[in-house]
Enzyme design. Structure first.
Site, PDB file in Angstrom:
ATOM      1  N   ARG A 116      23.544  20.657  81.764  1.00  0.00           N
ATOM      2  CA  ARG A 116      23.316  19.221  81.586  1.00  0.00           C
ATOM      3  C   ARG A 116      22.418  18.651  82.686  1.00  0.00           C
ATOM      4  NH1 ARG A 116      25.924  13.989  82.307  1.00  0.00           N
ATOM      5  NH2 ARG A 116      25.822  12.796  80.359  1.00  0.00           N
ATOM      6  N   ILE A 138      22.233   8.754  77.847  1.00  0.00           N
ATOM      7  CA  ILE A 138      22.745  10.051  77.419  1.00  0.00           C
ATOM      8  C   ILE A 138      24.260   9.920  77.427  1.00  0.00           C
ATOM      9  CG2 ILE A 138      22.586  10.949  79.796  1.00  0.00           C
ATOM     10  CD1 ILE A 138      22.289  13.748  78.608  1.00  0.00           C
ATOM     11  N   SER A 139      24.898  10.350  76.346  1.00  0.00           N
ATOM     12  CA  SER A 139      26.345  10.200  76.216  1.00  0.00           C
ATOM     13  C   SER A 139      27.080  10.964  77.311  1.00  0.00           C
ATOM     14  CB  SER A 139      26.810  10.704  74.851  1.00  0.00           C
ATOM     15  OG  SER A 139      26.318   9.906  73.812  1.00  0.00           O
ATOM     16  N   ALA A 140      28.315  10.544  77.557  1.00  0.00           N
ATOM     17  CA  ALA A 140      29.176  11.255  78.501  1.00  0.00           C
ATOM     18  C   ALA A 140      29.443  12.671  77.999  1.00  0.00           C
ATOM     19  CB  ALA A 140      30.490  10.504  78.670  1.00  0.00           C
ATOM     20  N   TYR A 194      28.771   2.850  71.820  1.00  0.00           N
ATOM     21  CA  TYR A 194      27.423   3.406  71.877  1.00  0.00           C
ATOM     22  C   TYR A 194      26.407   2.261  71.882  1.00  0.00           C
ATOM     23  CZ  TYR A 194      28.617   8.317  70.716  1.00  0.00           C
ATOM     24  OH  TYR A 194      29.081   9.607  70.726  1.00  0.00           O
TER      25      TYR A 194
END
Length: 230
Positions: free
Chosen positions: A40, A64-66, A217
């Site tokens: 990541r 960017i999502s967790a 989101y």
């Protein structure tokens, strides 16, 4: 020095994955393997802490999502990310999840990312080139495209798996149309209050929908609206 730093980052990435498993976010060996392979740290902007379980801003009013959300979505889609299958990542951002998809479907499959911010599409390609998925990009089984993800990407449809990385007011019909019978889509839906919905297209073309969890989101919207922060 660079080699020591790279090995250190790999260790921190693995620790992140191990922690998500301990917390019960997922239990799939395949998901653990792909998240360990795709570092990541290669997919976030410089000076951003990549291994904490939190979403990160990537510019252009996008995030960017967790890691736990990526893990959850991979877990939900894993049976639709088998070798040879086709996967679509809508709002592919920095390219992280698209890279994971490509490793799971393999060189005989296809992973497609759609991102409507050209700068992020370029950034994602440069990130993927540094990752374990670089060869898939070179061979063409992984591709990133600039476009409105609400329209999907018909060229490589139908898709066994579709992931949407932004919240839609309602489920886009174009994405349902591009989902293969027997396929699955994971998409956040809602405005102020959002649910992560799991959408299965049955073999007869009918749709089954269930809520997985409450989420938050950024909105799935036009490029101009996103850049205006709406």
């Amino acid at each position: 020095m660079e080699e020591r730093r790279r090995l250190g980052d790999a260790g921190r990435n693995k620790s992140m994955v191990d922690q998500l498993q301990r917390y019960g976010i997922f239990s799939s060996k395949r998901v653990a393997e792909v998240m360990e392979k795709v570092d990541r740290g290669l997919f976030v902007p410089d000076d951003t802490p990549p291994y904490i379980d939190s979403p990160m801003t990537i510019g252009y009013n996008a995030t960017i999502s967790a890691p736990h959300m990526h893990a959850m979505c991979l877990h939900l889609l894993q049976d639709h990310l088998l070798p040879g299958m086709h996967a679509l990542d809508v709002g592919s951002g920095t390219g992280y999840l698209t890279a994971c998809f490509s490793l799971m479907v393999g060189p005989e499959g296809r992973a497609v990312g759609v991102e409507h911010i050209p700068e992020l599409a370029s950034f994602s390609i440069s990130n993927i080139k540094k990752s374990e998925a670089a060869s898939y990009l070179e061979k063409g089984s992984l591709s990133i495209h600039v476009g409105d993800g609400r329209q999907g990407w018909p060229e490589f449809a139908p898709y066994d798996a579709i992931h949407v990385g932004a919240a839609a007011k309602e489920i886009p019909q174009q994405l349902i149309d591009q989902l293969k019978p027997g396929g699955r889509m994971v998409i956040p839906v809602g405005e102020i209050f959002q649910d992560l919905k799991v959408i299965d297209k049955n073999l007869d073309g009918t749709i089954s929908v269930r809520n997985e969890t409450a989420v938050r989101y950024v909105p799935l919207t036009s490029r101009d609206a996103q850049l205006r922060g709406r």
